[in-house]
Design an enzyme around this catalytic site. Sequence first.
Site, PDB file in Angstrom:
ATOM      1  N   GLU A 129       6.816  -4.732  10.925  1.00 29.60           N
ATOM      2  CA  GLU A 129       5.631  -4.017  11.405  1.00 29.60           C
ATOM      3  C   GLU A 129       4.401  -4.918  11.464  1.00 29.60           C
ATOM      4  O   GLU A 129       3.555  -4.763  12.335  1.00 29.60           O
ATOM      5  CB  GLU A 129       5.338  -2.811  10.504  1.00 29.60           C
ATOM      6  CG  GLU A 129       6.396  -1.723  10.639  1.00 29.60           C
ATOM      7  CD  GLU A 129       6.230  -0.603   9.619  1.00 29.60           C
ATOM      8  OE1 GLU A 129       5.314  -0.685   8.781  1.00 29.60           O
ATOM      9  OE2 GLU A 129       7.040   0.335   9.670  1.00 29.60           O
ATOM     10  N   ASN A 134      11.617  -8.709   6.749  1.00 30.06           N
ATOM     11  CA  ASN A 134      11.945  -8.168   8.058  1.00 30.06           C
ATOM     12  C   ASN A 134      11.391  -9.086   9.138  1.00 30.06           C
ATOM     13  O   ASN A 134      10.276  -9.603   9.002  1.00 30.06           O
ATOM     14  CB  ASN A 134      11.333  -6.771   8.205  1.00 30.06           C
ATOM     15  CG  ASN A 134      11.860  -5.804   7.160  1.00 30.06           C
ATOM     16  OD1 ASN A 134      13.045  -5.800   6.854  1.00 30.06           O
ATOM     17  ND2 ASN A 134      10.974  -4.993   6.588  1.00 30.06           N
ATOM     18  N   HIS A 157       6.011 -12.145   5.622  1.00 27.72           N
ATOM     19  CA  HIS A 157       5.861 -11.617   4.265  1.00 27.72           C
ATOM     20  C   HIS A 157       7.227 -11.363   3.671  1.00 27.72           C
ATOM     21  O   HIS A 157       8.164 -10.974   4.354  1.00 27.72           O
ATOM     22  CB  HIS A 157       5.026 -10.332   4.240  1.00 27.72           C
ATOM     23  CG  HIS A 157       5.455  -9.283   5.223  1.00 27.72           C
ATOM     24  ND1 HIS A 157       5.163  -9.367   6.569  1.00 27.72           N
ATOM     25  CD2 HIS A 157       6.147  -8.118   5.062  1.00 27.72           C
ATOM     26  CE1 HIS A 157       5.655  -8.304   7.185  1.00 27.72           C
ATOM     27  NE2 HIS A 157       6.274  -7.536   6.296  1.00 27.72           N
ATOM     28  N   MET A 158       7.306 -11.591   2.391  1.00 25.57           N
ATOM     29  CA  MET A 158       8.503 -11.267   1.623  1.00 25.57           C
ATOM     30  C   MET A 158       8.186 -10.036   0.777  1.00 25.57           C
ATOM     31  O   MET A 158       7.151  -9.982   0.099  1.00 25.57           O
ATOM     32  CB  MET A 158       8.882 -12.451   0.735  1.00 25.57           C
ATOM     33  CG  MET A 158      10.119 -12.199  -0.108  1.00 25.57           C
ATOM     34  SD  MET A 158      10.447 -13.611  -1.186  1.00 25.57           S
ATOM     35  CE  MET A 158      11.271 -14.713  -0.041  1.00 25.57           C
ATOM     36  N   HIS A 159       9.073  -9.046   0.859  1.00 23.06           N
ATOM     37  CA  HIS A 159       8.953  -7.882  -0.015  1.00 23.06           C
ATOM     38  C   HIS A 159       9.672  -8.205  -1.322  1.00 23.06           C
ATOM     39  O   HIS A 159      10.819  -8.680  -1.300  1.00 23.06           O
ATOM     40  CB  HIS A 159       9.640  -6.660   0.603  1.00 23.06           C
ATOM     41  CG  HIS A 159       9.035  -6.169   1.890  1.00 23.06           C
ATOM     42  ND1 HIS A 159       8.222  -5.058   1.954  1.00 23.06           N
ATOM     43  CD2 HIS A 159       9.136  -6.625   3.162  1.00 23.06           C
ATOM     44  CE1 HIS A 159       7.858  -4.844   3.209  1.00 23.06           C
ATOM     45  NE2 HIS A 159       8.404  -5.777   3.970  1.00 23.06           N
ATOM     46  N   ILE A 217       0.821  -1.213   0.000  1.00 20.28           N
ATOM     47  CA  ILE A 217       0.000   0.000   0.000  1.00 20.28           C
ATOM     48  C   ILE A 217       0.860   1.271   0.000  1.00 20.28           C
ATOM     49  O   ILE A 217       0.394   2.347  -0.385  1.00 20.28           O
ATOM     50  CB  ILE A 217      -0.953  -0.022   1.227  1.00 20.28           C
ATOM     51  CG1 ILE A 217      -2.185   0.819   0.998  1.00 20.28           C
ATOM     52  CG2 ILE A 217      -0.240   0.373   2.512  1.00 20.28           C
ATOM     53  CD1 ILE A 217      -3.288   0.570   2.011  1.00 20.28           C
TER      54      ILE A 217
HETATM   55  P1  AMP Z   1       7.227  -4.780   7.430  1.00 18.93           P
HETATM   56  O1  AMP Z   1       7.801  -3.524   8.023  1.00 18.93           O
HETATM   57  O2  AMP Z   1       8.259  -5.650   6.801  1.00 18.93           O
HETATM   58  O3  AMP Z   1       6.372  -5.525   8.441  1.00 18.93           O
HETATM   59  O4  AMP Z   1       6.309  -4.325   6.229  1.00 18.93           O
HETATM   60  C1  AMP Z   1       4.926  -4.192   6.297  1.00 18.93           C
HETATM   61  C2  AMP Z   1       4.475  -3.662   4.948  1.00 18.93           C
HETATM   62  O5  AMP Z   1       3.077  -3.815   4.859  1.00 18.93           O
HETATM   63  C3  AMP Z   1       4.778  -2.166   4.725  1.00 18.93           C
HETATM   64  O6  AMP Z   1       5.585  -2.037   3.542  1.00 18.93           O
HETATM   65  C4  AMP Z   1       3.383  -1.549   4.521  1.00 18.93           C
HETATM   66  O7  AMP Z   1       3.368  -0.517   3.561  1.00 18.93           O
HETATM   67  C5  AMP Z   1       2.563  -2.751   4.095  1.00 18.93           C
HETATM   68  N1  AMP Z   1       1.133  -2.689   4.369  1.00 18.93           N
HETATM   69  C6  AMP Z   1       0.533  -2.380   5.545  1.00 18.93           C
HETATM   70  N2  AMP Z   1      -0.802  -2.465   5.426  1.00 18.93           N
HETATM   71  C7  AMP Z   1      -1.049  -2.847   4.144  1.00 18.93           C
HETATM   72  C8  AMP Z   1      -2.234  -3.101   3.391  1.00 18.93           C
HETATM   73  N3  AMP Z   1      -3.457  -3.004   3.940  1.00 18.93           N
HETATM   74  N4  AMP Z   1      -2.114  -3.471   2.101  1.00 18.93           N
HETATM   75  C9  AMP Z   1      -0.899  -3.580   1.529  1.00 18.93           C
HETATM   76  N5  AMP Z   1       0.258  -3.349   2.191  1.00 18.93           N
HETATM   77  C10 AMP Z   1       0.187  -2.989   3.471  1.00 18.93           C
END
Ligand code: AMP
Length: 125
Positions: A105, A97, A110-112, A36
């Site tokens: 977060e 992360n 999840h994998m980016h 997002i």
């Molecule tokens: P992390 O810091 O690795 O946990 O990354 C969490 C990611 O989730 C961040 O890049 C956010 O922008 C993304 N994110 C949070 N909420 C949503 C959502 N509803 N849809 C898509 N991405 C999200």
Amino acid sequence: MAYSYDPTNIFARILRGEIPNRTVIETEHTLAFEDINPSAPVHVLVIPKGPYVCFDHFAADASAEEIADFHRAVAGICRKLGISPGEGGQGYRVLSNAGHHGHQEVPHYHMHLLAGRPLGPMLAR
Ligand code: AMP
């Protein structure tokens, strides 16, 4: 594994269909959707459908089928988006992360997958 999974996290809610997502690929065990708040022109999040908190939790406790499905889904996205260096693409970066120092977060593994421009060095020093 000493992980407890919080089913109220935002990705669990996406998996339950409670909030929308922009799906890139969905398979039996894996969902990939657009971040997002993208950090690059391509920023896809790839998540297992199972309740795993982070990478080592998934790697330790997921079934071989889930693990294979997840990684094949990543390959499928690379192919679909034309970013695989093996097929003439310009390449990409994957990262995940975990925990406090990893700046995680959302407590669902999840994998980016980042691509679409030169991404620079891996970490700021
Ligand atoms: P992390 O810091 O690795 O946990 O990354 C969490 C990611 O989730 C961040 O890049 C956010 O922008 C993304 N994110 C949070 N909420 C949503 C959502 N509803 N849809 C898509 N991405 C999200």
